[in-house]
Motif scaffolding. Sequence first.
Motif, short mmCIF file in Angstrom:
data_model
loop_
_atom_site.label_atom_id
_atom_site.label_comp_id
_atom_site.label_asym_id
_atom_site.label_seq_id
_atom_site.Cartn_x
_atom_site.Cartn_y
_atom_site.Cartn_z
N LYS A 208 0.79 -1.22 0.00
CA LYS A 208 0.00 0.00 0.00
C LYS A 208 0.83 1.29 0.00
CE LYS A 208 -3.98 -2.13 2.26
NZ LYS A 208 -4.95 -2.05 3.39
N VAL A 209 2.14 1.17 0.16
CA VAL A 209 2.99 2.36 0.27
C VAL A 209 4.21 2.21 -0.65
CG1 VAL A 209 4.44 3.76 1.78
CG2 VAL A 209 2.28 2.81 2.64
N THR A 210 4.49 3.28 -1.42
CA THR A 210 5.70 3.36 -2.23
C THR A 210 6.35 4.71 -1.98
OG1 THR A 210 4.81 1.94 -3.98
CG2 THR A 210 6.68 3.34 -4.54
N LEU A 211 7.64 4.70 -1.61
CA LEU A 211 8.41 5.92 -1.39
C LEU A 211 9.57 5.93 -2.39
CD1 LEU A 211 8.57 5.82 2.52
CD2 LEU A 211 6.92 7.05 1.09
N ASN A 212 9.79 7.09 -3.03
CA ASN A 212 10.80 7.15 -4.09
C ASN A 212 11.63 8.43 -4.01
OD1 ASN A 212 11.56 5.95 -6.99
ND2 ASN A 212 11.53 8.18 -7.12
N SER A 213 12.93 8.26 -4.23
CA SER A 213 13.86 9.39 -4.33
C SER A 213 14.69 9.21 -5.60
CB SER A 213 14.79 9.43 -3.11
OG SER A 213 15.88 10.30 -3.32
N SER A 214 14.69 10.26 -6.47
CA SER A 214 15.46 10.19 -7.72
C SER A 214 16.20 11.51 -7.94
CB SER A 214 14.54 9.95 -8.93
OG SER A 214 13.83 8.74 -8.80
N SER A 215 17.32 11.45 -8.65
CA SER A 215 18.09 12.68 -8.86
C SER A 215 18.69 12.73 -10.26
CB SER A 215 19.21 12.79 -7.83
OG SER A 215 20.22 11.82 -8.08
N PHE A 216 19.11 13.94 -10.64
CA PHE A 216 19.86 14.18 -11.87
C PHE A 216 20.95 15.19 -11.56
CE2 PHE A 216 20.86 16.89 -15.44
CZ PHE A 216 21.07 16.00 -16.48
N ILE A 217 22.17 14.92 -12.03
CA ILE A 217 23.29 15.86 -11.91
C ILE A 217 23.99 15.92 -13.25
CG2 ILE A 217 25.49 16.35 -10.77
CD1 ILE A 217 24.53 14.72 -8.39
N GLY A 218 24.10 17.12 -13.81
CA GLY A 218 24.78 17.23 -15.09
C GLY A 218 24.65 18.60 -15.72
N ASN A 219 25.24 18.72 -16.89
CA ASN A 219 25.17 19.94 -17.70
C ASN A 219 24.53 19.59 -19.02
OD1 ASN A 219 25.85 22.45 -19.12
ND2 ASN A 219 27.46 21.22 -20.07
N ASP A 220 23.53 20.36 -19.42
CA ASP A 220 22.81 20.06 -20.66
C ASP A 220 23.05 21.13 -21.72
OD1 ASP A 220 21.09 18.03 -21.77
OD2 ASP A 220 19.55 19.58 -21.95
N LYS A 221 24.11 21.90 -21.56
CA LYS A 221 24.43 22.97 -22.51
C LYS A 221 25.80 22.71 -23.14
CE LYS A 221 21.57 26.46 -20.21
NZ LYS A 221 20.82 25.47 -19.42
N THR A 222 26.21 23.57 -24.04
CA THR A 222 27.50 23.40 -24.71
C THR A 222 28.64 23.61 -23.72
OG1 THR A 222 27.68 25.74 -25.31
CG2 THR A 222 26.50 24.29 -26.85
N LYS A 223 29.83 23.22 -24.14
CA LYS A 223 31.01 23.34 -23.28
C LYS A 223 31.26 24.79 -22.89
CE LYS A 223 35.89 21.98 -23.07
NZ LYS A 223 37.00 21.32 -23.82
N ASN A 224 31.05 25.72 -23.83
CA ASN A 224 31.30 27.14 -23.54
C ASN A 224 30.25 27.75 -22.62
OD1 ASN A 224 33.57 27.11 -25.19
ND2 ASN A 224 32.41 27.69 -27.02
N GLU A 225 29.06 27.16 -22.58
CA GLU A 225 27.98 27.69 -21.76
C GLU A 225 27.67 26.79 -20.56
OE1 GLU A 225 24.86 27.88 -24.62
OE2 GLU A 225 25.39 29.91 -25.28
N LYS A 226 28.58 25.94 -20.22
CA LYS A 226 28.36 24.91 -19.21
C LYS A 226 27.78 25.48 -17.91
CE LYS A 226 30.69 21.22 -16.65
NZ LYS A 226 31.98 20.49 -16.45
N ARG A 227 26.65 24.91 -17.48
CA ARG A 227 26.02 25.26 -16.21
C ARG A 227 25.55 23.97 -15.55
NH1 ARG A 227 21.95 30.18 -18.03
NH2 ARG A 227 23.41 31.23 -19.46
N MET A 228 26.07 23.70 -14.39
CA MET A 228 25.69 22.47 -13.71
C MET A 228 24.25 22.56 -13.20
SD MET A 228 28.00 20.25 -13.97
CE MET A 228 27.38 19.06 -12.78
N ARG A 229 23.53 21.46 -13.40
CA ARG A 229 22.14 21.36 -12.95
C ARG A 229 22.03 20.22 -11.94
NH1 ARG A 229 17.52 20.95 -17.44
NH2 ARG A 229 18.26 23.09 -17.71
#
Length: 361
Positions: A208-229
């Motif tokens: 009756k119970v489901t608990l979930n934790s999920s994550s994402f770590i990365g950069n989705d832009k070009t090398k020159n515009e790199k921004r960590m998410r």
Amino acid sequence: MKKYLIIGLLLGVFFPKAQSSDSLKIGNKVTFSAYAELFYTYDFNEPNNHLRQNFLYSYNRHNELNLNLGLIKANYQSDNLRANIALMGGTYAQDNMAAEQGALRYINEANIGIKISKNKNLWIDAGIMPSHIGWESAIGKDNINLTRSFAAENSPYFETGAKISYTSDNGKWFLSGLVLNGWQRIAKVEGNQSISFGHQVTYKPNDKVTLNSSSFIGNDKTKNEKRMRYFHDLYGSFQLTDQFSALLGFDVGAEQKLKGSEQYNIWYSPNVQMKYQFDNKWALAGRLEYYNDKNGVIISTGTPNGFQTFGYSLNVDYAIFKNVVFRTEARGFTSKDAIFVKNDGLKQGNFFITTSLAAWF
């Protein structure tokens, strides 16, 4: 679709082990399935081009009958090997895969998994896979509400990469680590040289119970515009009684304001969904949600307060057959800024009604 139904019938004749169920099973290892969902949405803001909000990727056409998702899937499962291939079409595929190349836009899944332990349920899977993030999927029948939440529409539906996963012997724990091409990507952004990572932990103490934790770590832009998410998804699903269920979810993300910056733009989205199943035919469900992205990381508005929007919805479901369901939903948005187009002006609110007919085997 008719062609695949005919193929399915022929397979049933020539393969005596094929079983009649919600999917077509050939022998003990191969299963074929299909899903189709038609929809009609009336948006009271009446967009002239019939395209609705740019932050919605499902059921996003006004005043026209259309196909949200048509899906054909083959699955192979043995003790040590598993594989999935699924092809799709519809407005969901058109809107979600717009950044992908050519024929890749029609691929819903293409992955292979190998069991790497004789005694434990330990697997490595690689390819195009459903996202490990979120409490909703692209398959409408599997979700509490007819339409998708802000959180689902603006986080990955799919991902490409490799993962290692472990399920405990008692089935209560699921753990996985992932290496990914990016944030909802098959092909990487041109000029992107980064590798992204993710995790998932699911705990089911009982049925009756489901608990979930999920994550994402990365950069989705070009090398020159790199921004960590950095992004985290947390939810709990609860079957409170035989008829009443609820889901509580919270997503939060942070992305660097500039390359190398120590300052971050933050966005977050709380979500409450509830469902009451009257009998095996009728169900009633509702949703309350909020999405705050004032700096426009995910949803850009170009307004002073960005995207700070409340949402609410109520849907009624009727199961015509065990594999055919008709759904109707009324949904509204209220935003801090006037961001919704109506005629030649902008409004703070948007209201629309959606109906859908889904069938599967």
